[in-house]
Scaffold this active site. Structure first.
Site, PDB file in Angstrom:
ATOM      1  N   CYS A 137     -24.452  22.126  16.736  1.00  0.00           N
ATOM      2  CA  CYS A 137     -23.638  23.510  16.584  1.00  0.00           C
ATOM      3  C   CYS A 137     -24.115  24.463  15.829  1.00  0.00           C
ATOM      4  CB  CYS A 137     -22.340  23.119  16.246  1.00  0.00           C
ATOM      5  SG  CYS A 137     -21.066  24.555  16.340  1.00  0.00           S
ATOM      6  N   CYS A 140     -21.560  26.541  13.991  1.00  0.00           N
ATOM      7  CA  CYS A 140     -20.990  25.925  12.697  1.00  0.00           C
ATOM      8  C   CYS A 140     -21.980  25.831  11.669  1.00  0.00           C
ATOM      9  CB  CYS A 140     -20.844  24.375  13.024  1.00  0.00           C
ATOM     10  SG  CYS A 140     -19.886  24.284  14.482  1.00  0.00           S
ATOM     11  N   ASP A 141     -23.268  25.721  11.817  1.00  0.00           N
ATOM     12  CA  ASP A 141     -24.243  25.387  10.946  1.00  0.00           C
ATOM     13  C   ASP A 141     -25.447  26.561  10.757  1.00  0.00           C
ATOM     14  OD1 ASP A 141     -23.019  22.972  10.811  1.00  0.00           O
ATOM     15  OD2 ASP A 141     -24.149  21.957  11.919  1.00  0.00           O
TER      16      ASP A 141
END
Length: 321
Positions: A137, A140-141
């Site tokens: 992701c 997300c990261d």
């Protein structure tokens, strides 16, 4: 009554952000749902070390901690938890039936939050390095890789979206693709190909992920499929973007799905069977975020509650009754 003659008002399948949010809302409606946790209690976030984009946590929160808080909140309001994986469902008549091994449960309304699983490379240590330099992701990261070098594996729309997003933070993005041309749409492909921070390794696959859980990810080995030559690639993280598969095998032949196996929904979270609702990644091939899953879990609980109220009304017209 939350449960009558062994029939639950609501059963929720899955314990990710969608499932727990559905449980919180259902419990606060005095429905006391039964939640069956599934094969991975807490969902995909249990493999994420730090979540910084979930509202309410300005310093970020560990994925497992966030899911534990959601679980505790659901239990606090009256949700009953069952640890286990559903092995069979019957949705052709009321009450609906679900099995966990040999144990059968019945319900008047079912909320499906079984999620989707990322397709992985199948390498020996990718699970050990998941969340420690191996990610699925970028949204997300990506922030954690500011001014660092990263790799993206894949050649479709998701891979190019991830590469372009990561290029906002990383100093260099290397796209590794097993073919000699991209499968992504023309606009996305052109943007990635023209981006000064993005480079491409064509006709190539990842054969080795370097590192261990203590040291974290330390690079990878790439094999050219035409020359059979292997080379090491030094980078700080790798994002696997070769797609997801929704966890919908239980519902084949019983609920409508799209061409990729995601449950189709209308009017929010209604499935093709009246009284069955779906929320989160199991019906969302586009966003796949904890917050969107939680939002749809809220919607499913509210729609399920309205359904139950309606069918208890003698003048109910829902589902053509």
């Amino acid at each position: 009554m939350p449960e009558k003659n062994g029939v639950h008002d609501q059963i929720i399948l899955g314990s990710g952000p969608a499932g727990y949010t559905a449980a919180i809302y259902a419990s606060r409606s005095n429905c006391c749902p039964l939640l069956i946790a599934g094969i991975q209690p807490g969902g995909q976030l249990t493999g994420t070390t730090l979540v910084e984009n979930f509202p309410g946590f300005p310093e970020g929160v560990d994925g497992p901690e966030l899911m534990e808080k959601m679980r505790d909140q659901a239990v606090h309001f009256g949700t009953k938890l069952v640890d286990g994986e559903v092995t069979k469902v019957e949705l052709d008549s009321q009450p609906f039936r679900v099995w966990v091994d040999d144990q059968s449960y019945r319900c008047r309304s079912l909320i499906i939050c079984t999620g989707a699983s990322p397709r992985m490379l199948g390498l020996d240590n990718e699970k050990e390095l998941y969340g420690r330099g191996v990610s699925v992701c970028a949204t997300c990261d990506g922030f954690f890789y500011r001014d660092k070098e990263v790799a993206v594996v894949g050649g479709g729309d998701t891979a190019m979206e991830d590469a372009l997003f990561l290029a906002r933070f990383a100093s260099k993005v290397t796209v590794i693709h097993r073919r000699d041309e991209l499968r992504a749409g023309p606009i996305l492909a052109e943007r990635a190909l023209q981006h000064p921070k993005i480079e491409f390794l064509w006709d190539s696959v990842v054969t080795t992920l370097k590192g261990d859980p203590k040291t974290g990810f330390q690079g990878l080995t790439v094999k050219n499929l035409k020359t059979e030559k292997e080379n090491d690639l030094t980078c700080d993280g790798v994002f696997i973007a070769i797609g997801h598969h929704p966890n919908t095998g239980l519902f084949k032949g019983q609920l409508e799905m799209d061409d990729w196996g995601y449950l189709t929904t209308k009017n929010g979270t209604e499935t093709s069977v009246c009284g069955v609702f779906a929320a989160g990644d199991v019906q969302d091939p586009h966003f796949r975020q904890a917050i969107t899953a939680a939002g749809s879990g809220c919607m499913a609980a509210m729609q399920s509650q309205r359904y139950l109220e309606c069918v208890d009304d003698a003048d109910c017209l829902q589902c053509g009754e």
